[in-house]
Design an enzyme around this catalytic site. Sequence first.
Site, mmCIF file in Angstrom:
data_model
loop_
_atom_site.group_PDB
_atom_site.id
_atom_site.type_symbol
_atom_site.label_atom_id
_atom_site.label_comp_id
_atom_site.label_asym_id
_atom_site.label_seq_id
_atom_site.Cartn_x
_atom_site.Cartn_y
_atom_site.Cartn_z
ATOM 1 N N HIS A 69 34.196 35.361 50.179
ATOM 2 C CA HIS A 69 33.853 35.913 48.860
ATOM 3 C C HIS A 69 32.914 35.002 48.084
ATOM 4 O O HIS A 69 33.230 34.539 46.989
ATOM 5 C CB HIS A 69 35.125 36.193 48.050
ATOM 6 N N GLU A 87 33.223 49.549 44.827
ATOM 7 C CA GLU A 87 32.666 50.096 43.596
ATOM 8 C C GLU A 87 31.148 50.080 43.568
ATOM 9 O O GLU A 87 30.521 49.130 44.056
ATOM 10 C CB GLU A 87 33.162 49.287 42.383
#
Length: 372
Positions: A148, A242
């Site tokens: 990440h 998203e």
Amino acid sequence: MITQRLLVTVSALLGLLLLVPAQASEVNYRIETVADGLNHPWSLAFLPDGRMLVTERAGRLRLIDADGQLQPEPVEGVPEAYVASQGGLFEVLPHPAYEDNGWLYLSLAHGTARANTTRVVRGRLQEHALVDVEVLFDAEPTRSTPVHYGGRMAFLPDGSLLLGLGDGFDYREEAQKPDNHLGTLIRLNDEGSVPPDNPFVDDEERRPEIYSYGHRNIQGIVHDPGSGLLWSHEHGPRGGDELNIIRPGANYGWPAATHGIDYSGARISPHRTLPGMEEAVLVWTPAIAPAGLSQYRGEQFPEWEGDLLIAGLVARAILRVSLDGESAREEERLFREVGERMRDVRVGPDGAIYLLTDSRDGKLLRVERDAS
């Protein structure tokens, strides 16, 4: 049924032309392999003289000459990346005024197993080496997880540079605390300073580089010159990927509000939205694992003009998303016949669509219109 041709270049000596069934799109195209043997290619950039640059997550920057030949040796002088799990060399991005100043921007994982972060550097390509290298930004704090990192970058029309960052996985609560860079989108001037109109520049409790926060792991950024909107996508956990419209100073909810659940099956939050937090324009569950993001502007596929193209790792396709103001709709999933994880998607100066597949034997593919 309409047929489409998939042109696969197996080597410099052999070329195979395969007929494949049409997908939902009524556009005929063919796919050609430009280069293979790339080690987890991550990002693609076009240079004004017809050359291309490809980053490999393993820490190498590769050059493809104007004749489409991959040079055997990596570009020298590239700063060493911390290569582990998702960490490595990420984006390569030419300055908007590259023809005048020659600046190339690179994002990479930097540090050690115990203390690593996302770094941005810039340098100039001189023959087959990167020179005049300087560090512009290091995300803070460092962390001990090799995942990440974010790493996608984009320039805004005013010349400022955006960098998407991840939450470091084990530090997700920090994404709601803009006194650090975890889970944020940052904005810098092209030489690394902070623009005076950043939303938190006068707030002593928030980092002045932050443009938005509450993100999980940003993996795509596009500014739409037609509408002026800034689009970004990010990974959810199990579901909850998203597509967002980015607004300065806004909070995008992670992990206080999410459509996804944890990998263990546990609920991360009971809330899909909360007051004062931006709602996603599109959400994908199951996850598509969005990677690169581009907007189609070109002559080869006028039917797709202005559409977003999203590379899907789990989806193993390019998702075509149409825009209508601040609304978006997934129209179809393209190029599934390739059958590989898609890491990046770019629109070339010739209007063709270029794809990077994510594997130890990754490929650079070119999709062009088939007029036959």
